[in-house]
Scaffold this motif. Structure first.
Motif, PDB file in Angstrom:
ATOM      1  N   VAL A 115       0.827  -1.208   0.000  1.00  9.28           N
ATOM      2  CA  VAL A 115       0.000   0.000   0.000  1.00  9.28           C
ATOM      3  C   VAL A 115       0.865   1.263   0.000  1.00  9.28           C
ATOM      4  O   VAL A 115       0.654   2.186  -0.791  1.00  9.28           O
ATOM      5  N   GLY A 116       1.841   1.319   0.891  1.00  3.14           N
ATOM      6  CA  GLY A 116       2.678   2.509   0.981  1.00  3.14           C
ATOM      7  C   GLY A 116       3.411   2.811  -0.299  1.00  3.14           C
ATOM      8  O   GLY A 116       3.502   3.966  -0.739  1.00  3.14           O
ATOM      9  N   GLU A 117       3.937   1.781  -0.945  1.00  4.24           N
ATOM     10  CA  GLU A 117       4.700   1.977  -2.178  1.00  4.24           C
ATOM     11  C   GLU A 117       3.804   2.437  -3.322  1.00  4.24           C
ATOM     12  O   GLU A 117       4.126   3.377  -4.052  1.00  4.24           O
ATOM     13  N   VAL A 118       2.660   1.794  -3.479  1.00  4.98           N
ATOM     14  CA  VAL A 118       1.752   2.153  -4.571  1.00  4.98           C
ATOM     15  C   VAL A 118       1.210   3.563  -4.397  1.00  4.98           C
ATOM     16  O   VAL A 118       1.153   4.353  -5.349  1.00  4.98           O
ATOM     17  N   PHE A 119       0.834   3.922  -3.169  1.00  5.54           N
ATOM     18  CA  PHE A 119       0.219   5.221  -2.948  1.00  5.54           C
ATOM     19  C   PHE A 119       1.233   6.359  -2.918  1.00  5.54           C
ATOM     20  O   PHE A 119       0.883   7.504  -3.155  1.00  5.54           O
ATOM     21  N   SER A 120       2.491   6.053  -2.609  1.00  9.79           N
ATOM     22  CA  SER A 120       3.488   7.123  -2.606  1.00  9.79           C
ATOM     23  C   SER A 120       4.135   7.304  -3.975  1.00  9.79           C
ATOM     24  O   SER A 120       4.655   8.377  -4.280  1.00  9.79           O
ATOM     25  N   HIS A 121       4.092   6.253  -4.817  1.00 11.68           N
ATOM     26  CA  HIS A 121       4.675   6.356  -6.160  1.00 11.68           C
ATOM     27  C   HIS A 121       3.704   5.815  -7.210  1.00 11.68           C
ATOM     28  O   HIS A 121       4.003   4.839  -7.898  1.00 11.68           O
ATOM     29  N   GLY A 136       3.062  10.005   0.485  1.00 14.71           N
ATOM     30  CA  GLY A 136       2.600  11.039  -0.421  1.00 14.71           C
ATOM     31  C   GLY A 136       3.735  11.916  -0.897  1.00 14.71           C
ATOM     32  O   GLY A 136       4.910  11.548  -0.819  1.00 14.71           O
ATOM     33  N   SER A 137       3.386  13.094  -1.399  1.00 11.21           N
ATOM     34  CA  SER A 137       4.412  13.971  -1.951  1.00 11.21           C
ATOM     35  C   SER A 137       4.021  15.432  -1.775  1.00 11.21           C
ATOM     36  O   SER A 137       2.849  15.766  -1.594  1.00 11.21           O
ATOM     37  N   MET A 138       5.037  16.290  -1.850  1.00 12.95           N
ATOM     38  CA  MET A 138       4.873  17.741  -1.821  1.00 12.95           C
ATOM     39  C   MET A 138       5.765  18.361  -2.884  1.00 12.95           C
ATOM     40  O   MET A 138       6.795  17.798  -3.259  1.00 12.95           O
ATOM     41  N   LEU A 139       5.344  19.532  -3.346  1.00  9.77           N
ATOM     42  CA  LEU A 139       6.177  20.348  -4.218  1.00  9.77           C
ATOM     43  C   LEU A 139       6.421  21.665  -3.495  1.00  9.77           C
ATOM     44  O   LEU A 139       5.478  22.389  -3.174  1.00  9.77           O
ATOM     45  N   LEU A 140       7.685  21.937  -3.188  1.00 15.83           N
ATOM     46  CA  LEU A 140       8.053  23.132  -2.427  1.00 15.83           C
ATOM     47  C   LEU A 140       8.755  24.140  -3.332  1.00 15.83           C
ATOM     48  O   LEU A 140       9.633  23.768  -4.121  1.00 15.83           O
ATOM     49  N   GLY A 141       8.375  25.392  -3.186  1.00 12.44           N
ATOM     50  CA  GLY A 141       9.041  26.470  -3.903  1.00 12.44           C
ATOM     51  C   GLY A 141       9.943  27.257  -2.961  1.00 12.44           C
ATOM     52  O   GLY A 141       9.517  27.637  -1.865  1.00 12.44           O
ATOM     53  N   LEU A 142      11.204  27.497  -3.367  1.00 14.69           N
ATOM     54  CA  LEU A 142      12.157  28.226  -2.545  1.00 14.69           C
ATOM     55  C   LEU A 142      12.818  29.327  -3.354  1.00 14.69           C
ATOM     56  O   LEU A 142      13.116  29.143  -4.547  1.00 14.69           O
ATOM     57  N   THR A 143      13.047  30.448  -2.709  1.00 17.96           N
ATOM     58  CA  THR A 143      13.905  31.476  -3.280  1.00 17.96           C
ATOM     59  C   THR A 143      15.224  31.450  -2.508  1.00 17.96           C
ATOM     60  O   THR A 143      15.301  30.904  -1.415  1.00 17.96           O
ATOM     61  N   GLY A 144      16.258  32.009  -3.074  1.00 17.27           N
ATOM     62  CA  GLY A 144      17.552  31.990  -2.394  1.00 17.27           C
ATOM     63  C   GLY A 144      18.612  31.260  -3.168  1.00 17.27           C
ATOM     64  O   GLY A 144      19.752  31.145  -2.702  1.00 17.27           O
TER      65      GLY A 144
END
Length: 338
Positions: free
Chosen positions: A225-231, A302-310
């Motif tokens: 479950v963890g593998e399928v749902f995270s990827h 799961g996943s996140m998309l993070l935006g960074l400046t710097g």
């Protein structure tokens, strides 16, 4: 062990031929809680009915402990169905019989003497927490209580496999949680293999060890479950895991912003969110452009998309911080900017 090999099921209708299942192959280990998930019309209910041979497959095989069920006679299949029992969305209780008599019913069919059947039925009602409702009728019970009686009835013949066909779909969230906890407890204490057919991601996440995703009669993805749902890899899995939209959709970006994709693959969930800790401890502030995470037990997927400046230094520093935690992956990615 249940082994499904190259299973296909075709129905002939007035409008032509319908391929409900197409070359389905699955292996379900003894003692597992295995989820089969898909949208309406994916073929889930047809598959579960083929597993206990209520529907004969057009092609392929279903084997239980090495015995090909499609080769058995009707009498032999009746014996198998005492070991492969089923609960349904609509409970399917006999409304004119008390809870006790409902649980006794499969025992009577199996030729168990009445006194012995009643004793076992009372024990099973106690197992599901409804011994005090033995003489009540189904209409006097809530939906959750009716499903508990149905579970007790399914356990009456000491099955090896319990098939659950959308068994919680008619229940409210709190009742669903209690029924799933009961199923988990039965699996743990009795060692019964459980196959859960559902369209609800939350059901699979909360109770299943492995999952297969069914789409238009075909298994498009399967695994832990963890593998399928995270990827998720298939389009069907992406629709289920990310119902709010694809993580690859265009995002709005600030000038000079760079992006990191963070994947949680069973990371231990903590009281303070990881991104908040990164800001507090490292002084790195990130804009969450996209997030789809869920907890399964005490682990995060799961996943996140993070935006960074710097610039380069901020990105490198953030990746180093994020990947210190086990089961967290982070990398810089290019995105579609809207």
């Amino acid at each position: 062990m249940i082994e499904i090999r190259h299973l296909s099921k075709t129905f002939r209708t007035a409008d032509g031929t319908v391929e409900a299942l197409k070359d389905v192959s699955l292996t379900i280990p003894d003692g597992d809680i295995f989820g089969i998930i898909g949208m309406s019309g994916a073929g889930k209910s047809t598959l579960v009915r083929c597993i206990n041979m209520l529907e004969k497959p057009t092609e392929g095989s279903v084997a239980l402990d090495g015995v090909a069920l499609e080769t058995l006679s009707k009498k032999e299949l009746r014996t198998v169905r005492q070991k492969v029992t089923m609960i349904f969305q609509g409970f399917n209780l006999l409304m004119q019989r008390t809870c006790l008599k409902n649980v006794c019913f499969p025992l009577a069919l199996a030729g168990v003497p009445a006194r012995e059947a009643e004793k076992r039925a009372l024990e099973l009602l106690d197992t599901v927490g409804l011994k005090d409702k033995a003489n009540a009728y189904p209409a006097q019970l809530s939906g959750g209580q009716q499903q508990r009686v149905a579970i007790a009835r399914a356990l009456a013949t000491q099955p090896k496999v319990l098939l659950c066909d959308e068994a919680t779909s008619a229940l409210d969230p709190n009742t669903t949680a209690s029924i799933l906890e009961l199923i988990r407890d039965i699996n743990r204490r009795l060692g019964i293999t459980v196959i859960i057919i559902t369209h609800q991601m939350s059901v699979v996440e909360s109770v299943c060890s492995h999952v297969a995703i069914l789409d238009q009669g075909t298994v498009v993805e399967q695994g832990e479950v963890g593998e399928v749902f995270s990827h998720p890899k298939s389009a069907a899995a992406m629709r289920l895991v990310f119902p709010e939209g694809s993580p690859d959709a265009p995002v709005a970006a600030r000038e000079g912003e760079r992006f990191i994709r963070v994947v949680f693959n069973g990371a231990h969930a903590t009281g303070t969110p990881l991104i908040a800790r990164m800001a507090a401890q490292e002084g790195i502030e990130a804009n969450i452009a996209y997030a789809s995470t869920r907890s399964i037990g005490d682990k995060m997927f799961g996943s996140m998309l993070l935006g960074l400046t710097g610039g380069e230094e901020a990105v490198s520093h953030a990746i180093d911080f994020l990947t210190q935690m086990p089961d967290v992956l982070a990398e810089e990615v290019s995105v579609h900017v809207s």
